[in-house]
Design an enzyme around this catalytic site. Structure first.
Site, PDB file in Angstrom:
ATOM      1  N   LYS A  30      -9.393   0.034  -5.376  1.00  0.00           N
ATOM      2  CA  LYS A  30      -9.915  -1.281  -4.989  1.00  0.00           C
ATOM      3  C   LYS A  30     -10.338  -2.078  -6.209  1.00  0.00           C
ATOM      4  CE  LYS A  30     -11.991  -1.173  -1.164  1.00  0.00           C
ATOM      5  NZ  LYS A  30     -12.990  -0.767  -0.153  1.00  0.00           N
ATOM      6  N   ARG A  99     -19.122  -1.676  -2.050  1.00  0.00           N
ATOM      7  CA  ARG A  99     -17.994  -1.047  -1.357  1.00  0.00           C
ATOM      8  C   ARG A  99     -17.418   0.098  -2.193  1.00  0.00           C
ATOM      9  NH1 ARG A  99     -13.726  -5.482   0.333  1.00  0.00           N
ATOM     10  NH2 ARG A  99     -13.372  -4.080   2.091  1.00  0.00           N
ATOM     11  N   GLY A 108     -11.721   3.840   5.664  1.00  0.00           N
ATOM     12  CA  GLY A 108     -12.838   4.138   6.539  1.00  0.00           C
ATOM     13  C   GLY A 108     -13.549   5.444   6.266  1.00  0.00           C
ATOM     14  N   MET A 110     -15.164   6.425   3.446  1.00  0.00           N
ATOM     15  CA  MET A 110     -16.380   6.338   2.639  1.00  0.00           C
ATOM     16  C   MET A 110     -17.126   5.058   3.021  1.00  0.00           C
ATOM     17  SD  MET A 110     -15.218   7.887  -1.016  1.00  0.00           S
ATOM     18  CE  MET A 110     -13.902   6.692  -1.217  1.00  0.00           C
ATOM     19  N   ARG A 343      -3.766  -3.728  -1.863  1.00  0.00           N
ATOM     20  CA  ARG A 343      -3.320  -2.392  -2.242  1.00  0.00           C
ATOM     21  C   ARG A 343      -1.901  -2.223  -1.732  1.00  0.00           C
ATOM     22  NH1 ARG A 343      -7.636   0.300   1.911  1.00  0.00           N
ATOM     23  NH2 ARG A 343      -6.690  -0.425   3.845  1.00  0.00           N
ATOM     24  N   HIS A 459      -8.880   0.723  12.531  1.00  0.00           N
ATOM     25  CA  HIS A 459      -9.053   2.048  11.926  1.00  0.00           C
ATOM     26  C   HIS A 459      -8.025   3.027  12.464  1.00  0.00           C
ATOM     27  CE1 HIS A 459     -10.792   6.155  11.928  1.00  0.00           C
ATOM     28  NE2 HIS A 459     -11.144   5.838  10.694  1.00  0.00           N
ATOM     29  N   SER A 790      16.837  35.909  -6.284  1.00  0.00           N
ATOM     30  CA  SER A 790      16.376  34.970  -5.259  1.00  0.00           C
ATOM     31  C   SER A 790      14.925  35.322  -4.963  1.00  0.00           C
ATOM     32  CB  SER A 790      17.219  35.087  -3.985  1.00  0.00           C
ATOM     33  OG  SER A 790      16.746  34.170  -3.004  1.00  0.00           O
ATOM     34  N   CYS A 858      14.393  31.681  -1.493  1.00  0.00           N
ATOM     35  CA  CYS A 858      14.827  31.691  -0.090  1.00  0.00           C
ATOM     36  C   CYS A 858      13.664  31.852   0.880  1.00  0.00           C
ATOM     37  CB  CYS A 858      15.872  32.783   0.147  1.00  0.00           C
ATOM     38  SG  CYS A 858      15.300  34.441  -0.257  1.00  0.00           S
ATOM     39  N   TYR A 878      18.689  26.602  -7.266  1.00  0.00           N
ATOM     40  CA  TYR A 878      18.788  26.137  -5.878  1.00  0.00           C
ATOM     41  C   TYR A 878      17.565  26.565  -5.082  1.00  0.00           C
ATOM     42  CZ  TYR A 878      20.099  30.910  -4.451  1.00  0.00           C
ATOM     43  OH  TYR A 878      20.101  32.267  -4.210  1.00  0.00           O
TER      44      TYR A 878
END
Length: 906
Positions: A30, A99, A108, A110, A343, A459, A790, A858, A878
């Protein structure tokens, strides 16, 4: 730990003119964005930001930094000079808001306090200065209410009940109908509540108000709801929050004032247009709280065209500057527009994909940046089913489509019940008039959220979009009675708690009962049943298609599938699998074949064992032929038999009962008795760490040889049919190179025999799973006998941590997550510090021995977005995962390859 952690600095306060958007670590999101808007010359009320560093010092020591008070005083003096008035002065008071503002948006979670500086004296001056007595007393009652709840810990419902009583006495329904005299009485009532509940008077000193509010914001970082939200969103706990002290501008000065939230694009769909909510004669918290129903932002053009046109121009400026969807809070004070926050806005999964491709087409970002604007978790959301439009339904309401998805569950009317029922296995829909931050745990537990008040910026809507939860807001025709735990729908039908309802977050429709679902269009696209087109569903498919193409071009990691049969293999291939990374042969022995394996394990003689193996060989070969055909031309890694032994033996309790009953009835039971004796002999206290994997192959002669022969003969058969089988044989649960050498010697002999018998040259790679700590620690030795590794991260996690997944997840994982010991289950996302360290060490040691060693994973982590990034960094070749998670792994592999150049986009 947080990335790019800022060093401890001597300066704890920054004016809005000093910062910029790149200082989020220090100024919070903010504060950084308020500074950026100030730099852009946009109308931002003057103010200053107390840094996250100050918060960290306070949270660690319990005291503010020694220099903070003097720095705040200096900046407050400068603000007072600029504004030409002093904080809380009697005749013409300067008022400020305090704030919170952490690095990552936590809507919402804090605390915020508005109108600081009002007192019994200054409220008179504010009334005179504004020429509006009602406005002044309304602002004062708001301060006492917010300060009492946030700073002094007074139960918020006590203020709400007093407010409702005031409206009832006046016989009005909304706050704005209360007159100045009514609000004066309400202020007196609120002060009495504070005195009784907090044990002190509401502070009249404006500086004391501000200092206490700053401390309350610091402390809210460690509030229960903030910690819960951070765990849910995987936000680090050590970042702290900044505090923004901003001169007040007032949206509650009458019909020519108001407050609103705007989006530069629709956060639900991604479409361009005018999106947001506006509320006349209100302060900012009124909009997000959903207490009063707003009007669409487009209405502002009729209400105040000058402010509307200016806002549209600012929104375009911000989107072009941030190159993304922006979420904006603004206030209009008697026709003057002020920007209170911007934001990068939270958006739904579908919107994220659409917006990313739109911005590429507009030339604002490139493919690399676009990949950082979407996530595998969002893609997984898009693959969830949706309601069947052809089903017979009973629609009972319609609200605002705030966050898409199809959610079905039992209606519950408070968060406690939502959590309780969810933990008992029930699917629930949380139904509220409006949600507030205290409802967070219930929102997490629920399948979806339904509110009768609020809009797309309430909210409920903002938090649900951030979590990917289905949400319908502002369904005004539904009367929600939380005290009686029921909801009345048009026509008088009553939905009691426990009744099943269905909500569609894509349309806003609410239905009675369970509505059937159908596959998502995104899944149909991956299955090849839908192609990019022109309607809305196909527009989303087109966006997904393009982002997947971006990812596939960028990624280094290949993506394979965990698949045990041809059907799963074919589906995986349609989903983009580049082979099979794990075929679990024990799954081929379930059902009618289970008895054959039981015979093999319990065989007393070589003849019995050979007979069992001879019976199994052709069945195994047929399985592998089908698998090689489905994956023709792609690698297929086949893991030799690896079941805990008890899975193929009769249940010892059931068998004991059978023998006992036969004995008591003097019935023949020789076979059962022989079987019971064998089961007792082979019984293990901990089968997961017992006779399984390579140990089983070494103890039961011929078992692995039979499987290798089936693989080799199947590969030879496919080659003779002009196929291209690429089999890889994987030995499970190896802990020492000697085990692997013995099995490999036998396998090489069998493969040579099949080559000689068929006249077919076979190139079958032989490797192992690294799933034991000892295997990881001796990987350099094991690589001498292995052509590939693997990593079996499920078992590796169990053995590194020393706990059984089957037992611990239900017993203590919830407590560990709540206490912050785990940020997330180590079975869900790889434990980088422990398990991950072994993976990296084993990979490095293996490649030192054998530079061309192929490395894969895997375990289930192969499809987890965060884990995929780790495997990319660790240098694996992979990942392998279940077919449904293949698109997610492909996307995240592309994101991982571009992460170093991408933005930190949360």
């Amino acid at each position: 730990m947080s990335e790019n952690k800022a060093p401890r600095v001597a300066k704890f306060v920054y004016d809005f003119t000093e910062g910029n958007k790149d200082l989020k670590d220090l100024l919070g999101g903010k504060g950084a964005n308020l500074a950026e808007m100030t730099n852009l010359g946009l109308p931002v009320p003057p103010g200053f930001t107390i840094t996250t560093e100050a918060c960290k010092v306070y949270l660690e020591s319990g005291e503010e930094p020694a220099a903070l008070r003097d720095e705040v005083s200096a900046h407050l003096d400068a603000l007072e000079t600029r504004m030409g008035k002093k904080l809380g002065q009697a005749d013409d008071p300067l008022l400020v808001s305090v704030r919170s503002g952490a690095k990552f948006s936590m809507p919402g979670m804090m605390d915020t306090v508005l109108n600081i500086g009002l007192s019994d004296q200054s409220v008179q001056g504010l009334a005179k200065q504004a020429g509006d007595e009602r406005f002044a007393w309304d602002s004062y009652r708001r301060l006492i209410q917010m300060f009492g709840k946030t700073v002094l810990g007074v139960e918020g419902d006590l203020f709400e009940e007093a407010l409702e009583a005031a409206k009832s006495a006046k016989k009005v329904k909304v706050d704005t109908d209360l007159e100045a005299g009514d609000l004066k009485k309400l202020v007196t009532a609120f002060k009495k509540i504070v005195k009784k509940q907090a044990g002190r008077d509401f502070p009249q000193d404006p500086r004391e108000q501000m200092d206490l509010a700053v401390k309350a914001v610091f402390e809210s970082w460690n509030g229960d709801r903030a910690k819960l939200y951070r765990r849910q969103e995987r936000i680090p706990h050590d970042l702290g929050t900044a505090v923004n002290v901003c001169s007040m501008v007032f949206g509650n000065l009458g019909p020519d004032s108001g407050t609103g939230v705007a989006f530069t694009r629709d956060p639900a769909s991604g479409h361009q247009g005018v999106y947001g909510d506006y509320l006349q004669n209100a302060q900012g918290e009124d909009v997000v709280a959903g207490i009063r129903n707003t009007v669409p932002l487009a209405e502002l053009e009729r209400i105040d065209k000058k402010s509307y046109d200016q806002l549209m121009q600012i929104m375009e400026t911000l989107e072009n500057h941030y190159k993304d969807l922006c979420d904006i809070e603004f206030t209009i004070e008697r026709g003057q527009l002020w920007m209170l926050q911007t934001r990068v806005g939270k958006r739904t999964a579908g919107a994220a994909f659409r917006i990313a491709t739109q911005l590429v087409d507009q030339g604002l970002i490139d493919e690399t940046e676009a990949l950082q604007r979407v996530t595998g978790a969002q893609l997984a959301q898009l693959m969830f089913p949706r309601f069947d439009e052809k089903a017979k339904v009973e629609q009972v309401g319609r609200g605002i489509a705030a966050s898409p998805g199809a959610a079905v569950g039992k209606a519950v009317f408070d968060s406690y019940t939502a959590v309780k029922w969810s933990r008992s296995g029930e699917k629930v829909i949380l139904v509220r008039r409006e949600t507030n931050p205290d409802d967070l745990d219930g929102m997490i537990a629920a399948e979806g959220i339904l509110t009768s008040r609020g809009g797309k910026t309430s909210h409920a809507a903002v938090v649900a979009r951030g979590m990917g939860k289905t949400c319908v807001c502002g369904a005004e025709e539904l009367e929600v009675d939380t005290k009686r735990r029921r909801m009345t729908v048009p026509g008088g039908h009553v939905v009691e708690e426990g009744d099943v309802i269905s909500i569609d977050g894509s349309t806003g429709k609410v239905y009675l009962g369970e509505v059937p679902v159908v596959p998502s269009p995104v899944v149909e696209y991956f299955e090849g049943r839908m192609h990019p087109g022109a309607d809305d569903a196909d527009e989303l498919v087109e966006a997904v298609h393009r982002m997947m193409a971006f990812a596939d071009r960028k990624r280094r990691l290949r993506v394979r599938a965990n698949a045990d049969n041809a059907e799963d293999a074919l589906r995986a291939r349609r989903f983009g699998a580049q082979g099979i990374g794990l075929c679990r042969t024990e799954h081929m022995f379930l059902g009618e074949r289970r008895e054959m394996v039981e015979k093999l394990i319990l065989a007393d003689t070589e003849e019995e064992r050979e007979a069992a193996l001879t019976e199994l060989l052709p069945l195994q070969k047929k399985d592998f032929v089908e698998l090689f055909e489905a994956m023709d031309g792609l690698p297929v890694t086949i893991r030799l038999l690896d079941p805990p032994l008890h899975e193929f033996l009769p249940d010892i309790t059931e068998l004991s009962v059978r023998v006992a009953l036969a004995e008591s009835r003097q019935e023949p039971h020789e076979n059962d008795l022989r079987l019971l004796q064998a089961v007792h002999r082979l019984h293990e206290q901990n089968p997961m760490l017992g006779l399984r994997g390579v140990r089983l192959g070494l103890v039961i002669p011929g078992l692995f040889a039979m499987q290798v022969r089936a693989i080799a003969e199947a590969a030879a058969e496919r080659k003779s049919a002009k196929g291209d089988p690429r089999a890889e044989i994987m030995i499970p649960l190896v802990g020492t190179v000697q085990e692997l050498e013995i099995v490999r010697e036998e396998a090489d002999r069998v493969i040579a025999e099949v080559q000689a018998a068929t006249g077919t040259e076979l190139k079958l790679a032989i490797g192992t799973m690294i799933e034991l700590p000892r295997a990881a620690l001796t990987a350099g030795q094991i690589a001498e006998a292995a052509e590939f590794f693997s990593f079996g991260t499920n078992d590796l996690t169990q053995t590194v941590w020393g706990f059984s997944r089957d037992d611990v997840e239900a017993s203590f994982f919830t407590a560990y997550l709540e206490k912050g010991i785990f940020g997330v289950s180590p079975f869900e996302t790889i434990d980088k510090d422990g398990v991950g360290s072994l993976v990296k060490a084993a990979a490095e040691a293996g490649r030192r021995t054998r530079p061309d060693l192929k490395l894969g994973v895997c375990g289930e982590h192969g499809g987890d977005p965060e884990s995929v990034h780790f495997f990319h960094e660790a240098g694996l070749d992979y990942v392998s995962c279940s077919p449904f998670r293949i698109p997610v792994a492909r996307l995240e592999a592309g994101r991982a390859a571009t992460q170093s150049t991408g933005s930190d986009h949360r």
